[in-house]
Enzyme design. Sequence first.
Site, short mmCIF file in Angstrom:
data_model
loop_
_atom_site.label_atom_id
_atom_site.label_comp_id
_atom_site.label_asym_id
_atom_site.label_seq_id
_atom_site.Cartn_x
_atom_site.Cartn_y
_atom_site.Cartn_z
N GLY A 173 11.26 -0.32 23.21
CA GLY A 173 11.60 1.08 22.93
C GLY A 173 11.20 1.88 24.15
O GLY A 173 11.13 1.35 25.26
N GLY A 191 14.51 0.56 19.99
CA GLY A 191 15.67 1.30 20.53
C GLY A 191 16.52 0.53 21.53
O GLY A 191 17.74 0.42 21.36
N ILE A 192 15.90 0.00 22.56
CA ILE A 192 16.66 -0.72 23.59
C ILE A 192 17.03 -2.12 23.09
O ILE A 192 18.18 -2.55 23.21
CB ILE A 192 15.83 -0.80 24.89
CG1 ILE A 192 15.53 0.61 25.40
CG2 ILE A 192 16.56 -1.63 25.94
CD1 ILE A 192 14.48 0.67 26.50
N ARG A 228 6.00 4.50 31.54
CA ARG A 228 4.77 3.80 31.95
C ARG A 228 5.07 2.72 32.99
O ARG A 228 6.10 2.06 32.93
CB ARG A 228 4.10 3.13 30.75
CG ARG A 228 3.59 4.10 29.70
CD ARG A 228 2.68 3.37 28.71
NE ARG A 228 2.35 4.22 27.59
CZ ARG A 228 2.82 4.03 26.35
NH1 ARG A 228 3.64 3.03 26.10
NH2 ARG A 228 2.47 4.85 25.38
N ASN A 254 3.38 8.73 9.73
CA ASN A 254 2.95 8.55 11.12
C ASN A 254 2.59 9.93 11.65
O ASN A 254 3.46 10.74 11.95
CB ASN A 254 4.10 7.93 11.93
CG ASN A 254 3.67 7.59 13.34
OD1 ASN A 254 2.57 7.94 13.78
ND2 ASN A 254 4.54 6.92 14.07
N ASP A 256 15.25 7.47 29.72
CA ASP A 256 16.11 6.97 28.65
C ASP A 256 17.05 5.91 29.22
O ASP A 256 17.81 6.17 30.16
CB ASP A 256 16.92 8.15 28.07
CG ASP A 256 17.64 7.77 26.79
OD1 ASP A 256 18.34 6.72 26.79
OD2 ASP A 256 17.50 8.49 25.81
#
Length: 396
Positions: free
Chosen positions: A208, A328-329, A239, A8, A281
Amino acid sequence: MRKIMAVNAGSSSLKFQLLEMPNEKVITEGIVERIGLKDAYYTIKVNGSKEKEVLPILDHAEAVKKVLNDLIARQIVKDLKEISGVGHRIVQGGWYFQDSAIVDDDVLTKIEELCDLAPLHNPAHLVGIRAFQKVLPGVPNVVVFDTAFHQTMKDDTYMYALPYEWYTKYKIRKYGAHGTSHKYVAYLAAAMLDKPLEETKIVTCHLGNGASIAAVKGGKCVDTSMGLTPLEGIPMGTRSGNIDPTVLEYMSKKEGYSLEELLVILNRKSGYLGVSGVSNDSRDLEARVDTDERCRLALEIQYKRIADYIGSYYILMEGIDAIVFTAGIGENSSRCREKVLNKLKVLGVEVDREANKARGEVAEITTKDSKIRAFLIPTNEELMIARDVVRLTEGK
Ligand code: ADP
């Protein structure tokens, strides 16, 4: 057995994972950051712990050389010939790519043409591909697009109600993102249901720092929350997600912002960060929910919007068999999962609070009586990339 590199490449970074296929074992992984600087960072995971080096790495080709030389020096590979394929994550495949592809001149030209739609990402991916072509000549490169899985959306879903010429002339439409992740978790969830893939109706929530939701019917994407760019959809770490576009004109008049400045605010200073004023975060926000009203609100706005999308996908697919949480979340925040699922009680969703304590591992998080099942499924985009390299290059 084949060794495949999943890559990536960002504008100043290069993330890699070396996998052994087809047994899908991760051999090692790492990242080169701050490419272009005299004090770039190179990090590699060895025997479970990270080793970091600071050194000058002036371009992506040097970064690739550094990684490959280090793999040899550490005897992770004995000869570079052992690496028989490289897969690259590409953010924007536009209308050209419904599937991954082996890199050739035509593919590179198309990715280049799509730079307009992903100006921060596609140019960096191209640099990454060219670096591997240079350093590993003769080894096939495969490109895996974030947008490809969403190409099955119907025109009434991907079209915006804007002047039609904007579409014909400039290809303005919804493309979506995180497709590799949505596909991976949707197929795993489908396999956990007691029905043929063609009959499955699944909503996947990739939550995420960037976050999107997809409706997957019979294994095909029928809708997703991100649009022309990742700005559309639910609010995210930084965002805004959907807003009334008139806000832009209003704020340019009030504060004198240019369009570029406003888009930076919508992309980088909104969402969790904008509403809370504390952080992008979710961990920081969750730690303050009881003491900081704006942290609580930032999370609640997002949970509501996630539930709104799931509700609309219930109507679109005429039902939902399973809701999947990932990234992640989605993989770590039981609070987020519970709050979202509780908003769907009217659809017969019942959270299993004990099971929902799970983190980072496959788990079913609804009760036996729940009319819609919900799963936590960790995503694995690198594995999907490596699988596509194998699928497209096998026997060539
Ligand atoms: P991206 O790939 O888009 O950068 P990730 O999938 O890594 O994002 O997700 C980052 C998000 O996951 C951050 O908001 C972070 O707070 C959240 N996250 C990670 N671990 C936890 C946790 N234990 N609890 C809540 N959120 C978490």
